[in-house]
Design an enzyme around this catalytic site. Structure first.
Site, PDB file in Angstrom:
ATOM      1  N   ASP A  77      31.331 -22.518  27.071  1.00 38.02           N
ATOM      2  CA  ASP A  77      30.386 -21.519  27.522  1.00 38.02           C
ATOM      3  C   ASP A  77      31.164 -20.489  28.341  1.00 38.02           C
ATOM      4  O   ASP A  77      32.273 -20.771  28.818  1.00 38.02           O
ATOM      5  CB  ASP A  77      29.301 -22.190  28.376  1.00 38.02           C
ATOM      6  CG  ASP A  77      28.296 -21.194  28.905  1.00 38.02           C
ATOM      7  OD1 ASP A  77      27.744 -20.428  28.108  1.00 38.02           O
ATOM      8  OD2 ASP A  77      28.074 -21.188  30.129  1.00 38.02           O
ATOM      9  N   ASP A 136      29.598 -17.495  30.778  1.00 38.47           N
ATOM     10  CA  ASP A 136      29.081 -17.164  32.105  1.00 38.47           C
ATOM     11  C   ASP A 136      28.991 -18.421  32.968  1.00 38.47           C
ATOM     12  O   ASP A 136      28.280 -19.370  32.628  1.00 38.47           O
ATOM     13  CB  ASP A 136      27.688 -16.525  31.991  1.00 38.47           C
ATOM     14  CG  ASP A 136      27.722 -15.167  31.323  1.00 38.47           C
ATOM     15  OD1 ASP A 136      28.335 -14.253  31.897  1.00 38.47           O
ATOM     16  OD2 ASP A 136      27.145 -15.026  30.235  1.00 38.47           O
TER      17      ASP A 136
END
Length: 334
Positions: A24, A26
């Site tokens: 991932d 952010d």
């Protein structure tokens, strides 16, 4: 052992057990314009077997890849899989090339739709064949209203992702999921979702890479980890983004990661097995004990992998047994 129930273990550095690391972005690799501490070095140590999965449809994949390269990371644009790209493919399969699509979202989502040959429109009067929500930058009330009118008229509805928030350098801001919920309240229905925790984004990453045994690394149990569990992929949660240690300790059975670490350096550590019995959990040199409803950890540094694993395993066991746990905080026993 069914995924999502309890911690897994590794006999060598975790990344060595997997042919692909799915990251991932952010809160895991960066927050806003800045890299998360230790992230770049940890990713470089993995090498080329990395793909980046982001629910953020605000920017095109090429822009995201360039942002990552600005940190000194080596990757192709294809290594970035955005929920915007995946939802565009879903819409294309539904309505066909050249079809008009009403967008309530950011420019990055527009680029993804146009890239696959869809025609972006802004009004129900343009006779859209689908409605798409993706990205939150500069989304106006009028766009949400127009999307609501179209959905109420029976136009199929798609969304890139359901994240209610996303991390910024100033704190948490409303995410695409918050905008989706606003439209859902107005229409009484829900969209088809492409991004995490749904399978399509994981399937696309596997298609691009041919990976047989990936591991997903994220900071959000409700998207990154739940999605990995649903896709039968191993998972590691890190504490550099949305989720705190107490959040991880409070996860119910079925939504639990296989591994937990403070940051991406956990990919390069051994994760010893945890033994839990009689209100006590042992992981390597770390010992977690339940005392008067509190978890006390001794024998290891506070945020070391063994300390985290012992505390998390004991918290899960305590909750599953219905025993008393006054707080999900951890105290270090000096």
């Amino acid at each position: 052992m069914e995924r999502g129930a309890r911690l897994s273990s590794s006999t060598s550095p975790l990344a060595e057990h997997h042919d692909l690391v799915l990251l991932d972005l952010d809160g895991v690799v960066y927050v806003g314009p800045d890299a998360v501490p230790h992230a770049v070095e940890a990713i470089q140590q993995v090498g080329d077997s990395v793909a980046y999965l982001t629910n953020n449809a605000t920017r095109p994949a090429a822009d995201v890849a360039e942002h990552l390269r600005s940190f000194g990371l080596s990757l192709t644009d294809e290594a970035v899989v955005t929920a915007g790209q995946v939802v565009a493919d879903l819409v294309l399969a539904e309505v066909g090339a050249g079809a008009p699509v009403l967008l309530a979202g950011a420019d990055g989502m527009r680029v993804a739709l146009e890239h696959v040959g869809l025609r972006v429109v802004t009004s129900l009067e343009d006779d859209p064949r689908a409605v798409v929500q993706g990205g939150v930058i500069d989304v106006r009330w009028s766009e949400l209203a127009e999307a609501s009118y179209a959905i109420a008229a029976g136009v199929p509805w798609f969304a890139s992702n359901p994240d209610l928030t996303f991390p910024t350098p100033r704190g948490l801001a409303p995410g695409n999921g918050a905008m989706v919920d606003a439209v859902a309240l107005a229409t009484g229905t829900r969209p088809v979702v492409a991004g995490k925790p749904e399978r399509p984004i994981y399937d696309e990453a596997r298609r691009r890479t041919g990976a047989a045994s990936p591991i997903m690394v994220g900071d959000r149990p409700d998207t990154d980890i739940d999605g990995a569990i649903g896709a039968d992929i191993e998972s590691l949660v890190v504490l550099t983004g949305v989720s705190s240690l107490s959040d991880v300790m409070g996860l119910p059975e079925g939504s639990r990661p296989g591994f937990v670490a403070t940051d991406l350096r956990g990919l390069h550590e051994v994760h010893p097995p945890v033994e839990v019995a009689d209100g006590r959990a042992t992981c390597g040199e770390a010992v977690a004990e339940l005392r008067n409803g509190e978890i006390m950890v001794s024998g290891a540094e506070e945020r070391s992998v063994p300390a985290l694993r012992a505390a998390v395993a004991l918290a899960w066991d305590t909750r599953d047994r219905g025993a008393y746990l006054s707080t999900l905080d951890v105290r270090m026993d000096a």
